[in-house]
Design a protein around this motif. Structure first.
Motif, PDB file in Angstrom:
ATOM      1  N   PHE A 102       0.822  -1.286   0.046  1.00 24.49           N
ATOM      2  CA  PHE A 102      -0.075   0.085  -0.132  1.00 24.49           C
ATOM      3  C   PHE A 102       0.819   1.470   0.028  1.00 24.49           C
ATOM      4  CE2 PHE A 102       0.343  -2.098   4.108  1.00 24.49           C
ATOM      5  CZ  PHE A 102       0.924  -1.046   5.004  1.00 24.49           C
ATOM      6  N   ARG A 103       0.169   2.438  -0.355  1.00 22.12           N
ATOM      7  CA  ARG A 103       0.877   3.822  -0.197  1.00 22.12           C
ATOM      8  C   ARG A 103       1.457   4.017   0.937  1.00 22.12           C
ATOM      9  NH1 ARG A 103       3.319   5.252  -4.892  1.00 22.12           N
ATOM     10  NH2 ARG A 103       1.838   5.075  -6.537  1.00 22.12           N
ATOM     11  N   SER A 104       2.564   4.429   1.181  1.00 26.24           N
ATOM     12  CA  SER A 104       3.178   4.960   2.341  1.00 26.24           C
ATOM     13  C   SER A 104       2.674   6.344   2.738  1.00 26.24           C
ATOM     14  CB  SER A 104       4.704   4.970   2.296  1.00 26.24           C
ATOM     15  OG  SER A 104       5.240   5.238   3.565  1.00 26.24           O
ATOM     16  N   VAL A 114      17.919   3.408   9.661  1.00 29.63           N
ATOM     17  CA  VAL A 114      17.124   2.016   9.948  1.00 29.63           C
ATOM     18  C   VAL A 114      17.685   1.716  11.661  1.00 29.63           C
ATOM     19  CG1 VAL A 114      16.477   1.669   7.845  1.00 29.63           C
ATOM     20  CG2 VAL A 114      18.583   0.555   8.740  1.00 29.63           C
ATOM     21  N   GLU A 115      16.793   0.933  12.266  1.00 33.27           N
ATOM     22  CA  GLU A 115      17.238   0.464  13.502  1.00 33.27           C
ATOM     23  C   GLU A 115      16.904  -0.844  13.802  1.00 33.27           C
ATOM     24  OE1 GLU A 115      14.458   2.261  17.073  1.00 33.27           O
ATOM     25  OE2 GLU A 115      15.243   3.807  15.435  1.00 33.27           O
ATOM     26  N   VAL A 116      17.468  -1.648  14.542  1.00 38.21           N
ATOM     27  CA  VAL A 116      17.201  -3.067  14.846  1.00 38.21           C
ATOM     28  C   VAL A 116      15.916  -2.945  15.896  1.00 38.21           C
ATOM     29  CG1 VAL A 116      17.964  -5.030  16.165  1.00 38.21           C
ATOM     30  CG2 VAL A 116      19.523  -4.002  14.455  1.00 38.21           C
ATOM     31  N   ASP A 117      15.061  -4.113  15.625  1.00 38.01           N
ATOM     32  CA  ASP A 117      14.119  -4.257  16.585  1.00 38.01           C
ATOM     33  C   ASP A 117      13.790  -5.462  16.786  1.00 38.01           C
ATOM     34  OD1 ASP A 117      12.892  -5.227  14.384  1.00 38.01           O
ATOM     35  OD2 ASP A 117      10.859  -4.025  14.639  1.00 38.01           O
ATOM     36  N   ASP A 118      14.503  -6.469  16.403  1.00 34.15           N
ATOM     37  CA  ASP A 118      14.879  -7.905  16.946  1.00 34.15           C
ATOM     38  C   ASP A 118      16.115  -8.092  17.122  1.00 34.15           C
ATOM     39  OD1 ASP A 118      15.022 -10.681  17.269  1.00 34.15           O
ATOM     40  OD2 ASP A 118      13.262 -10.793  16.087  1.00 34.15           O
ATOM     41  N   PHE A 119      16.757  -7.829  18.259  1.00 30.47           N
ATOM     42  CA  PHE A 119      18.175  -7.770  18.462  1.00 30.47           C
ATOM     43  C   PHE A 119      18.709  -9.295  18.207  1.00 30.47           C
ATOM     44  CE2 PHE A 119      18.218  -4.376  21.821  1.00 30.47           C
ATOM     45  CZ  PHE A 119      17.904  -3.406  20.737  1.00 30.47           C
ATOM     46  N   GLU A 120      18.242 -10.481  18.531  1.00 35.18           N
ATOM     47  CA  GLU A 120      18.556 -11.893  18.214  1.00 35.18           C
ATOM     48  C   GLU A 120      18.503 -12.150  16.922  1.00 35.18           C
ATOM     49  OE1 GLU A 120      17.564 -16.514  19.462  1.00 35.18           O
ATOM     50  OE2 GLU A 120      16.522 -15.045  20.480  1.00 35.18           O
ATOM     51  N   MET A 141       4.849   0.675   0.797  1.00 29.21           N
ATOM     52  CA  MET A 141       5.527  -0.060   1.579  1.00 29.21           C
ATOM     53  C   MET A 141       4.615  -1.428   1.775  1.00 29.21           C
ATOM     54  SD  MET A 141       3.828   2.284   4.762  1.00 29.21           S
ATOM     55  CE  MET A 141       4.852   1.499   6.074  1.00 29.21           C
ATOM     56  N   PHE A 142       5.114  -2.363   2.659  1.00 26.56           N
ATOM     57  CA  PHE A 142       4.483  -3.700   2.802  1.00 26.56           C
ATOM     58  C   PHE A 142       4.033  -4.105   4.172  1.00 26.56           C
ATOM     59  CE2 PHE A 142       9.182  -4.350   2.532  1.00 26.56           C
ATOM     60  CZ  PHE A 142       9.327  -4.774   3.681  1.00 26.56           C
ATOM     61  N   CYS A 157       8.693   4.213   8.110  1.00 22.28           N
ATOM     62  CA  CYS A 157       8.338   2.993   7.550  1.00 22.28           C
ATOM     63  C   CYS A 157       8.780   1.997   8.472  1.00 22.28           C
ATOM     64  CB  CYS A 157       8.896   2.859   6.085  1.00 22.28           C
ATOM     65  SG  CYS A 157       8.619   1.420   5.343  1.00 22.28           S
ATOM     66  N   GLU A 158       7.840   1.421   9.252  1.00 16.76           N
ATOM     67  CA  GLU A 158       8.080   0.442  10.121  1.00 16.76           C
ATOM     68  C   GLU A 158       8.628  -1.024   9.711  1.00 16.76           C
ATOM     69  OE1 GLU A 158       4.680  -0.561  12.534  1.00 16.76           O
ATOM     70  OE2 GLU A 158       3.625  -1.221  10.739  1.00 16.76           O
ATOM     71  N   ASN A 159       8.285  -1.439   8.448  1.00 21.01           N
ATOM     72  CA  ASN A 159       8.801  -2.681   7.935  1.00 21.01           C
ATOM     73  C   ASN A 159       9.647  -2.294   6.889  1.00 21.01           C
ATOM     74  OD1 ASN A 159       7.011  -4.028   9.680  1.00 21.01           O
ATOM     75  ND2 ASN A 159       5.361  -3.747   7.976  1.00 21.01           N
ATOM     76  N   GLN A 160      11.053  -2.554   7.390  1.00 23.71           N
ATOM     77  CA  GLN A 160      12.272  -2.359   6.787  1.00 23.71           C
ATOM     78  C   GLN A 160      12.964  -3.383   6.313  1.00 23.71           C
ATOM     79  OE1 GLN A 160      13.442   0.536   5.167  1.00 23.71           O
ATOM     80  NE2 GLN A 160      12.236   2.246   6.263  1.00 23.71           N
TER      81      GLN A 160
END
Length: 249
Positions: A102-104, A114-120, A141-142, A157-160
């Motif tokens: 969908f359109r961002s 961008v930043e990590v949000d699942d460290f493992e 974006m998806f 954009c949360e899903n990178q």
């Protein structure tokens, strides 16, 4: 050995650093040039891996090759063939597994953090870094596909980046362009159509998420080199599954 097939959708959106990585690691590859009329392969059986590149179109556009590429990706998953998607390619990968495109709210154009949000999970794919810069150019974006795990996010954009793990191999989808070389960035930054898109987005968004050409090319070699380190980590991890699928023809 079976080659990696690179699907290139537009003439100026080439494989860049990804092709360089494959060459440096003696991984055979070939390119399907959709923009030149090449047909999307009907089967993934001849290939060790599939790379889907970016493009200015939307996954939701009525283009004859989109359904064929989605079908190829689903076939690859059934056959245990690793897929990697860059920007539009990441969106195609998400849609192949029934996610929404969908359109961002805003376009992301230029260098952004961008930043990590699942460290493992991120530890396997990008190492110990917690934030870093990548090159962006997208208006869509998806959502996350079923069974996907996100490990990179951003403010706009949360899903990178996401991974769909399949035991001995994995599919990697990215919203950004980690394959960019300095020459590719320069070519896009000075392209008249690109400049027009940047100007329109900059005015509409009040500058949020968008860089003008002079900022895109500032410290270009250094930025590209730093991103290539991240790219190599991503490609190394993706290639672990790829190498196990290589074999004699």
């Amino acid at each position: 050995m079976k080659p990696i097939v690179i699907i290139q959708h537009e003439h100026d959106v080439g494989p860049g650093h990804f092709a360089r990585y494959l060459t440096e690691h003696d991984l055979p590859h070939q390119t399907v040039r959709v923009f030149a009329g090449d047909s999307i392969p009907a089967s993934s059986e001849p290939f060790a891996g599939i790379c889907s590149l970016g493009g200015g179109m939307s996954v939701n556009d009525d283009l004859h090759w989109i359904d064929a590429e989605l079908s190829l990706m689903r076939d690859a998953d059934r056959r245990g063939v690793s897929i990697i998607g860059h920007c539009l390619g990441g969106q195609l990968l998400a849609k192949a597994f029934d996610a929404q495109i969908f359109r961002s709210a805003v376009k992301e154009i230029g260098w952004s953090e961008v930043e990590v949000d699942d460290f493992e999970l991120a530890g396997k794919w990008v190492g110990e870094q917690r934030t870093f810069q990548v090159f962006q150019w997208h208006g869509d974006m998806f959502s996350l596909p079923f069974a996907a795990q996100r490990f990179l996010t951003s403010r706009l954009c949360e899903n990178q980046a996401f991974v769909i793990e399949r035991g001995e191999f994995a599919h990697l989808g990215m919203q950004f362009h980690v394959e960019m070389t300095p020459q590719l960035v320069l070519d896009w930054a000075i392209d008249p159509n690109g400049i027009k898109e940047v100007d329109e987005a900059f005015e509409r968004q009040g500058g949020a998420g968008v860089q003008r050409s002079d900022e895109m090319v500032r410290d270009l070699d250094q930025r590209a080199q730093q991103m290539s380190v991240v790219a190599d980590r991503l490609y190394d991890q993706w290639a672990r599954g790829l190498r196990r699928s290589l074999g004699s023809d």
